[in-house]
Design an enzyme around this catalytic site. Structure first.
Site, PDB file in Angstrom:
ATOM      1  N   CYS A 120      -2.516   1.682   9.634  1.00 39.66           N
ATOM      2  CA  CYS A 120      -2.898   0.808  10.138  1.00 39.66           C
ATOM      3  C   CYS A 120      -3.066   0.023  11.741  1.00 39.66           C
ATOM      4  CB  CYS A 120      -2.774  -1.183   9.049  1.00 39.66           C
ATOM      5  SG  CYS A 120      -1.059  -1.268   8.907  1.00 39.66           S
ATOM      6  N   GLU A 139      -2.321  -8.863   5.259  1.00 36.22           N
ATOM      7  CA  GLU A 139      -2.186  -8.292   6.229  1.00 36.22           C
ATOM      8  C   GLU A 139      -3.016  -6.737   5.601  1.00 36.22           C
ATOM      9  OE1 GLU A 139      -0.596  -7.956   8.944  1.00 36.22           O
ATOM     10  OE2 GLU A 139       1.495  -9.374   8.224  1.00 36.22           O
ATOM     11  N   LYS A 169       4.982  -5.364  -6.148  1.00 34.11           N
ATOM     12  CA  LYS A 169       3.649  -4.193  -6.832  1.00 34.11           C
ATOM     13  C   LYS A 169       3.887  -2.920  -5.956  1.00 34.11           C
ATOM     14  CE  LYS A 169      -0.573  -3.434  -7.568  1.00 34.11           C
ATOM     15  NZ  LYS A 169       0.300  -1.651  -7.760  1.00 34.11           N
ATOM     16  N   PRO A 170       4.216  -1.780  -6.077  1.00 34.34           N
ATOM     17  CA  PRO A 170       4.229  -0.787  -4.914  1.00 34.34           C
ATOM     18  C   PRO A 170       2.268  -0.267  -5.381  1.00 34.34           C
ATOM     19  CG  PRO A 170       6.095  -0.414  -5.993  1.00 34.34           C
ATOM     20  CD  PRO A 170       5.143  -1.339  -6.655  1.00 34.34           C
ATOM     21  N   GLU A 197     -12.836   1.605   8.825  1.00 24.98           N
ATOM     22  CA  GLU A 197     -11.484   2.028   9.090  1.00 24.98           C
ATOM     23  C   GLU A 197     -11.535   3.968   7.839  1.00 24.98           C
ATOM     24  OE1 GLU A 197      -8.347   0.321   6.732  1.00 24.98           O
ATOM     25  OE2 GLU A 197      -7.111   0.508   8.134  1.00 24.98           O
ATOM     26  N   PRO A 236       1.040  -1.158  -0.002  1.00 25.81           N
ATOM     27  CA  PRO A 236      -0.081  -0.096  -0.155  1.00 25.81           C
ATOM     28  C   PRO A 236       0.949   1.273   0.245  1.00 25.81           C
ATOM     29  CG  PRO A 236       0.709  -0.787   1.993  1.00 25.81           C
ATOM     30  CD  PRO A 236       0.845  -2.281   1.362  1.00 25.81           C
ATOM     31  N   TRP A 237      -0.117   2.581  -0.187  1.00 24.83           N
ATOM     32  CA  TRP A 237       1.206   3.883  -0.098  1.00 24.83           C
ATOM     33  C   TRP A 237       1.456   4.537   0.956  1.00 24.83           C
ATOM     34  CZ3 TRP A 237      -2.221   6.075   2.848  1.00 24.83           C
ATOM     35  CH2 TRP A 237      -3.965   6.043   2.587  1.00 24.83           C
TER      36      TRP A 237
HETATM   37  P1  NAD Z   1      -5.674  -0.691  -1.429  1.00 23.46           P
HETATM   38  O1  NAD Z   1      -6.281  -2.140  -0.783  1.00 23.46           O
HETATM   39  O2  NAD Z   1      -6.587  -0.021  -2.037  1.00 23.46           O
HETATM   40  O3  NAD Z   1      -4.397  -0.900  -2.454  1.00 23.46           O
HETATM   41  C1  NAD Z   1      -3.189  -2.371  -1.466  1.00 23.46           C
HETATM   42  C2  NAD Z   1      -2.756  -2.099  -2.916  1.00 23.46           C
HETATM   43  O4  NAD Z   1      -3.767  -3.151  -3.779  1.00 23.46           O
HETATM   44  C3  NAD Z   1      -2.260  -1.450  -3.491  1.00 23.46           C
HETATM   45  O5  NAD Z   1      -1.068  -2.009  -4.192  1.00 23.46           O
HETATM   46  C4  NAD Z   1      -2.965  -1.221  -5.435  1.00 23.46           C
HETATM   47  O6  NAD Z   1      -2.559  -1.429  -6.765  1.00 23.46           O
HETATM   48  C5  NAD Z   1      -3.146  -3.016  -4.713  1.00 23.46           C
HETATM   49  N1  NAD Z   1      -4.796  -3.501  -5.287  1.00 23.46           N
HETATM   50  C6  NAD Z   1      -5.904  -2.374  -5.745  1.00 23.46           C
HETATM   51  N2  NAD Z   1      -6.547  -3.893  -6.767  1.00 23.46           N
HETATM   52  C7  NAD Z   1      -6.095  -4.521  -6.819  1.00 23.46           C
HETATM   53  C8  NAD Z   1      -6.558  -5.842  -7.056  1.00 23.46           C
HETATM   54  N3  NAD Z   1      -8.024  -6.235  -7.814  1.00 23.46           N
HETATM   55  N4  NAD Z   1      -5.474  -6.650  -7.246  1.00 23.46           N
HETATM   56  C9  NAD Z   1      -4.314  -6.744  -6.727  1.00 23.46           C
HETATM   57  N5  NAD Z   1      -4.010  -4.948  -6.551  1.00 23.46           N
HETATM   58  C10 NAD Z   1      -4.758  -4.585  -5.932  1.00 23.46           C
HETATM   59  O7  NAD Z   1      -5.095  -0.255   0.366  1.00 23.46           O
HETATM   60  P2  NAD Z   1      -4.823   1.744   0.346  1.00 23.46           P
HETATM   61  O8  NAD Z   1      -5.392   1.932   0.670  1.00 23.46           O
HETATM   62  O9  NAD Z   1      -2.849   1.270  -0.700  1.00 23.46           O
HETATM   63  O10 NAD Z   1      -3.501   1.554   1.671  1.00 23.46           O
HETATM   64  C11 NAD Z   1      -4.609   1.283   2.660  1.00 23.46           C
HETATM   65  C12 NAD Z   1      -4.755  -0.200   3.215  1.00 23.46           C
HETATM   66  O11 NAD Z   1      -4.093  -1.065   3.434  1.00 23.46           O
HETATM   67  C13 NAD Z   1      -6.002   0.438   4.375  1.00 23.46           C
HETATM   68  O12 NAD Z   1      -6.744  -0.393   4.765  1.00 23.46           O
HETATM   69  C14 NAD Z   1      -4.994  -0.136   5.882  1.00 23.46           C
HETATM   70  O13 NAD Z   1      -5.353  -0.429   6.891  1.00 23.46           O
HETATM   71  C15 NAD Z   1      -4.024  -1.050   4.971  1.00 23.46           C
HETATM   72  N6  NAD Z   1      -2.456  -1.244   5.694  1.00 23.46           N
HETATM   73  C16 NAD Z   1      -2.541  -2.091   5.812  1.00 23.46           C
HETATM   74  C17 NAD Z   1      -1.130  -2.914   7.045  1.00 23.46           C
HETATM   75  C18 NAD Z   1      -1.104  -4.410   7.922  1.00 23.46           C
HETATM   76  O14 NAD Z   1       0.019  -4.417   7.837  1.00 23.46           O
HETATM   77  N7  NAD Z   1      -2.016  -5.258   8.431  1.00 23.46           N
HETATM   78  C19 NAD Z   1      -0.034  -1.672   6.853  1.00 23.46           C
HETATM   79  C20 NAD Z   1      -0.549  -0.952   5.923  1.00 23.46           C
HETATM   80  C21 NAD Z   1      -1.904  -1.132   5.430  1.00 23.46           C
END
Ligand code: NAD
Length: 509
Positions: free
Chosen positions: A292, A258, A183-184, A397, A158-159
């Site tokens: 998170c 995660e 893939k970031p 969230e 995630p970002w």
């Molecule tokens: P997101 O779920 O929108 O995206 C995460 C990643 O998934 C990105 O790289 C995105 O491009 C990719 N993605 C999106 N759709 C996809 C698909 N269909 N198939 C494969 N990959 C796909 O999350 P975000 O908005 O980038 O990050 C915020 C979220 O991450 C929050 O819910 C946060 O709680 C969670 N997070 C959890 C932890 C942990 O350790 N549990 C740590 C950091 C962030």
């Protein structure tokens, strides 16, 4: 923003495949921008599915040699990597701040040193895979355990902590002998690419670490479903995590998820109020609440409730928003205008239901340093009270600088409310009573429970969720349970042709 922060660094492209940067081949580009002012940091040509295939092929080709390398060889490369990252600390912090809007104080004092420490930890851990002792458990065989690398790992991050998330994914995977394609998030790929370049500089062979910059829907899903990817490790939202699980199960891949969090912060009436107030402010606002494990729901036992709310509101109002590159700035913007608007939407809906907004609740126009904040994704630290347990802001969230505070009467009630969301990533209990502390740490369903603190993480200890926050562990020795597979080798020691257990077939013949 000063464009020279990134300069020509990614002129060759934003895909790192087989040890070098190259241009993506998708039709579309993506603008990585600084959310503090909307300025362009780097235009990136995204990865096509063909680029994903090339990265997976590079990782697959690198696997036999890397998985056969001795733990000592892998540790040596990771130790070197820790040194290189430490040398590049200032650079990494500046690029991380530019692409996320994080205050430079946070990237310099938290993101980068945390990553260096994590790297040094996995250099040591690479030589320390554990398992049950070899022995004659059946009496007729010598049984031993092999912990083997799994293959090509497909990781999605995630970002919110781009550099740290890249490290959390790449380090245990390669320390255990796997190769990886990461893939970031599209919004923030740059420090993951720098991390991968540092891996090559440290002597990690080409193809062991690959980074593709692409969209989740196309590049991400193609990676997860790829037949040559053996394991999927995902950090992100619960919604996307469920989709990732659905795709990965089609090819029976191991998954490590995660996911989201909604951490409770439980203050009992014997707590040190000053410590709890300071802890709630820092624990809810870290990384502009885009964490998170951030404290999001404070439950405060009735006798301390009013003083707690007043204390947090006062400190929230003192937080300085402004230019992320000003070391005096406490809080930067959210990662994007979209994220800011999403956070504002939660607050407006709560306001509409009659909640009290005890601090913040709006997008500011001027920073503490005179910076014009109107072009950025800024939002004031926001404190909400007067809302019920089933309200959206308590259950969902938000991922922004918003803390909700609710009162409770009995200890039972406080702990029940703490457990009453679908999530279970982290939590904290505030008390000076050892029995309350023991009870809270036992009863709260979360992967981490702090006592009298909230947020600190350490490379030696695991991070991961319960319930809808996912499963599997990042960091620590426990991460190897995800990134290795356990093989039982059972060797006959009797040299007897017709063995005792053959009676099931031959009877007494
Ligand atoms: P997101 O779920 O929108 O995206 C995460 C990643 O998934 C990105 O790289 C995105 O491009 C990719 N993605 C999106 N759709 C996809 C698909 N269909 N198939 C494969 N990959 C796909 O999350 P975000 O908005 O980038 O990050 C915020 C979220 O991450 C929050 O819910 C946060 O709680 C969670 N997070 C959890 C932890 C942990 O350790 N549990 C740590 C950091 C962030």
């Amino acid at each position: 923003m000063d464009q020279s922060i990134v300069g020509t660094r990614f002129d060759a492209g934003a895909q790192f495949v087989g040890g070098e940067l190259r241009e993506g081949t998708a039709e579309n580009t993506f603008d990585v921008t600084n959310p503090a002012d909307g300025s362009l940091v780097q235009r990136v040509r995204l990865a096509s599915t063909g680029d994903v295939d090339a990265a997976v092929a590079a990782a697959r080709d690198a696997f036999p040699e890397w998985s056969a390398a001795t733990p000592g060889t892998r540790a040596e490369a990771l130790n070197k990597l820790a040194g290189i990252l430490a040398e590049q600390a200032e650079d990494l912090a500046r690029v991380e701040s530019a692409q996320t809007g994080k205050p430079i104080r946070l990237t310099t004092e938290f993101d980068v040193p945390g990553t260096v420490d994590n790297t040094a930890f996995f250099a040591g851990a690479a030589r320390n895979l554990e398992g049950k002792a070899t022995g004659e458990y059946s009496g007729d065989h010598t049984s031993s355990i092999r912990r083997e690398a799994i293959g090509v790992v497909g990781s999605i991050s995630p970002w919110n902590y781009p550099l740290q998330m890249a490290a959390w994914k790449i380090l245990p995977a390669v320390a255990a002998g796997n190769t990886i394609v990461l893939k970031p998030a599209e919004l923030t790929p740059l420090t993951s690419l720098m991390f991968a370049q540092a891996c090559t500089a440290a002597g990690i062979p080409d193809g062991v670490v690959n980074v593709i910059t692409g969209s989740g829907r196309s590049a991400g899903e193609h990676l997860i479903g790829h037949p040559d990817v053996s394991m999927v490790s995902f950090t992100g939202s619960t919604g996307v995590g469920i989709r990732v699980g659905e795709v990965a199960v089609q090819t029976v891949k191991r998954t490590h998820l995660e996911l989201g969090g909604k951490a409770p912060f439980v203050v009992f009436d014997d707590a040190d109020l000053d410590a709890a107030v300071n802890g709630a402010v820092a624990g809810s606002l870290i990384n502009t609440g885009q964490d998170c494990t951030a404290a999001t729901r404070a439950y405060v036992q009735r006798p301390l409730f009013d003083a707690f709310v007043a204390g947090v509101a006062e400190l929230f109002d003192q937080v300085r928003l402004g230019d992320p590159f000003n070391p005096q700035t406490d809080l930067g913007p959210l990662v994007s205008l979209r994220q800011r608007d999403s956070v504002a939407g939660f607050v407006e809906r709560a306001r509409g239901y009659g909640a009290t907004i005890a601090a913040g609740g709006y997008a500011p126009e001027k920073g503490h340093d005179g910076t014009d904040l109107t072009l950025g994704a800024f939002y004031r630290p926001t404190l909400i009270t007067g809302i019920a347990q089933d309200a959206e802001v308590v259950q969902s969230e938000i991922f922004g600088p918003v803390l909700v505070v609710l009162p409770f009467d009995s200890d039972e009630e406080g702990l029940r409310l703490a457990n009453d969301t679908p999530y279970g990533l982290a939590a904290s209990a505030w008390t000076r009573d050892v029995y309350r502390s023991l009870r809270a740490t036992r009863e709260i369903k979360a992967g981490c429970v702090w006592v009298n603190d909230h947020i600190p993480i350490i490379s030696d200890m695991p991070h991961g969720g319960y319930k809808a926050s996912g499963y599997g562990k990042d960091m620590s020795q426990y991460a190897f349970d995800e990134y290795t597979q356990v093989k039982h080798v059972m060797q006959d020691i009797t040299a007897i042709a017709r063995k005792d257990w053959h009676r099931t077939i031959f009877g007494d013949r």
